[in-house]
Design a protein around this motif. Structure first.
Motif, mmCIF file in Angstrom:
data_model
loop_
_atom_site.group_PDB
_atom_site.id
_atom_site.type_symbol
_atom_site.label_atom_id
_atom_site.label_comp_id
_atom_site.label_asym_id
_atom_site.label_seq_id
_atom_site.Cartn_x
_atom_site.Cartn_y
_atom_site.Cartn_z
ATOM 1 N N GLN A 1 0.780 -1.140 0.040
ATOM 2 C CA GLN A 1 0.022 -0.091 -0.181
ATOM 3 C C GLN A 1 0.949 1.266 0.198
ATOM 4 O O GLN A 1 0.521 2.406 -0.536
ATOM 5 N N ARG B 1 1.825 1.837 -3.536
ATOM 6 C CA ARG B 1 0.912 2.385 -4.336
ATOM 7 C C ARG B 1 0.425 3.841 -3.973
ATOM 8 O O ARG B 1 0.194 4.648 -4.901
ATOM 9 N N LEU B 2 0.515 4.195 -2.661
ATOM 10 C CA LEU B 2 0.176 5.701 -2.270
ATOM 11 C C LEU B 2 1.384 6.540 -3.081
ATOM 12 O O LEU B 2 1.192 7.544 -3.718
ATOM 13 N N LEU C 1 -7.199 2.949 -2.418
ATOM 14 C CA LEU C 1 -6.621 3.069 -1.158
ATOM 15 C C LEU C 1 -7.671 3.786 -0.015
ATOM 16 O O LEU C 1 -7.589 3.198 1.050
ATOM 17 N N SER D 1 -10.136 1.499 2.534
ATOM 18 C CA SER D 1 -9.680 0.386 1.953
ATOM 19 C C SER D 1 -9.292 -0.621 3.128
ATOM 20 O O SER D 1 -8.894 -1.729 2.757
ATOM 21 N N ALA E 1 -6.510 0.158 4.700
ATOM 22 C CA ALA E 1 -4.776 0.692 4.676
ATOM 23 C C ALA E 1 -4.799 1.414 6.110
ATOM 24 O O ALA E 1 -5.648 1.850 6.543
ATOM 25 N N ASP F 1 -4.540 6.051 4.351
ATOM 26 C CA ASP F 1 -5.810 6.512 3.996
ATOM 27 C C ASP F 1 -6.062 8.271 4.190
ATOM 28 O O ASP F 1 -6.504 8.777 3.112
#
Length: 370
Positions: free
Chosen positions: A221, A224-225, A247, A250, A252, A257
């Motif tokens: 994560q 991805r962020l 995200l 989700s 996270a 988040d």
């Protein structure tokens, strides 16, 4: 002294492979005391490490190496120490094979950290280089085993993370890169490289590595962020929205988040949309987030709803609770979560081979018995 980390063609050093496989050149007479000291004490230190007594092993290793090289840390003495230990390791491999190196490389990984705490930079570098070299050698000998290459890559990635946090960016990048060469599916190494490029504002390179990390592990994560944030900075609004949307709400970690919600709300507003519902939902999940409150208040004010904005801010800043750590502060630090996972997996792999190390040390003891 010849550099022992890299050859002039960028490959991992050849001398280590030679020393482990066939033995190094003869030592000068005045270095025999170092060899004798290592031969006498190093195996029992490894036995302590194999038994799980890490504190004793690290303490005794530091005492041994400080005593053998003396206060001057002469390069020739460090090299003699290095070669003497490789001689012992060659004998251990002769007993049980190359897998015995896994707990030993972790010992020198941890010794590197111990020497940094003791402010002994030369011995710290010596242990770090030894851990790097053993990992590279192990990967070379186990090229056909993905799990073994993964262990070696984990060790290099862990060291790269420590160097990254110590601002040794160039060598950190080298270790992360080497980890990806050894084991292509090291998402943590790609995350580390991406963070380095992001810090240098080299966004195309950062995006490349974050994409690779996410393609390897879709549950990464943080990668991805960071991918979403970098795509937004590059002007790829559609790509950023895709990544950030996955995200938001989700499950996270809170800091991820919060930032994903902030960035997605900004994209929505910049694109002519209304981010109010998104920000309200994010505030319900994170009522102590002052940044979300400020962002929503600014939006309300821009829509001519000043009293609502003032009331929201008054309510937000009069709350008893407060954020334990700013998500942006967390974002601006080096990646740690993935490194912690990598280090835990490395320790588990080493623990699984501790009985092998114990057996090898015992075999040496039997051979050396009168």
């Amino acid at each position: 002294m010849q550099h022992l980390t890299r050859t002039n063609v960028g490959r991992w050093t050849v001398p280590v492979l030679v020393a482990l496989c066939v033995g190094g050149p003869a030592r000068a007479a005045d270095r025999k005391q170092i060899e004798s000291g290592v031969r006498t004490s190093y195996p029992s230190i490894l036995a302590s490490w194999a038994a799980g007594d890490s504190e004793t092993a690290l303490t005794r290793l530091a005492e041994l190496e400080r005593r053998l090289v003396g206060p001057d840390f002469a390069p020739a003495d460090i090299e003699a120490l290095w070669k003497a230990k490789l001689g012992v390791l060659r004998d251990l491999m002769g007993e049980v094979g190359e897998d015995v190196l896994v707990p030993i490389m972790l010992l020198h990984h941890d010794a590197y950290l111990e020497y940094r705490l003791l402010d002994l930079p030369i011995l710290a570098q010596h242990s770090r280089v030894m851990a790097e070299e053993l990992a590279a050698f192990y990967a070379d000998k186990r090229q056909d085993q993905a799990s073994a290459r993964g262990v070696a890559a984990s060790l290099l990635t862990s060291l790269g993370g420590h160097l990254q946090q110590g601002w040794s960016w160039k060598h950190s990048a080298e270790l992360f890169s080497r980890a990806t060469e050894i084991y292509a599916r090291s998402d943590a190494a790609h995350l580390g490289l991406g963070a380095l490029y992001e810090r240098r504002a080299e966004l195309p390179e950062a995006v490349e590595h974050f994409r690779e990390a996410v393609s390897i592990n879709s549950d990464n994560q943080e990668a991805r962020l960071r991918l979403g944030v970098c795509l937004k900075r590059e002007g790829d609004s559609a790509g950023a929205r895709t990544e950030l949307s996955r995200l938001v709400d989700s499950g996270a970690p809170d800091w991820i988040d919060v930032i994903a919600s902030e960035e997605l709300a900004a994209l929505t507003a910049d694109g002519g949309g209304d981010p109010e519902a998104l920000l309200e939902a994010a505030r319900r999940r994170h009522p102590d987030s002052s940044r979300l409150a400020i962002q929503l208040a600014r939006w309300l004010d821009s829509q001519g709803r000043g009293p609502e904005a003032e009331g929201l801010l008054e309510d937000a800043f009069l709350r008893d609770g407060s954020e334990s750590e700013s998500p942006r502060y967390r974002y601006n630090r080096w990646s740690t979560t993935e490194l912690e996972t990598v280090r835990q997996e490395l320790r588990e792999a080493a623990a699984g081979r501790q009985p092998l190390l114990a057996s090898a040390v015992e075999g040496l003891s039997v051979q050396g018995a009168p």
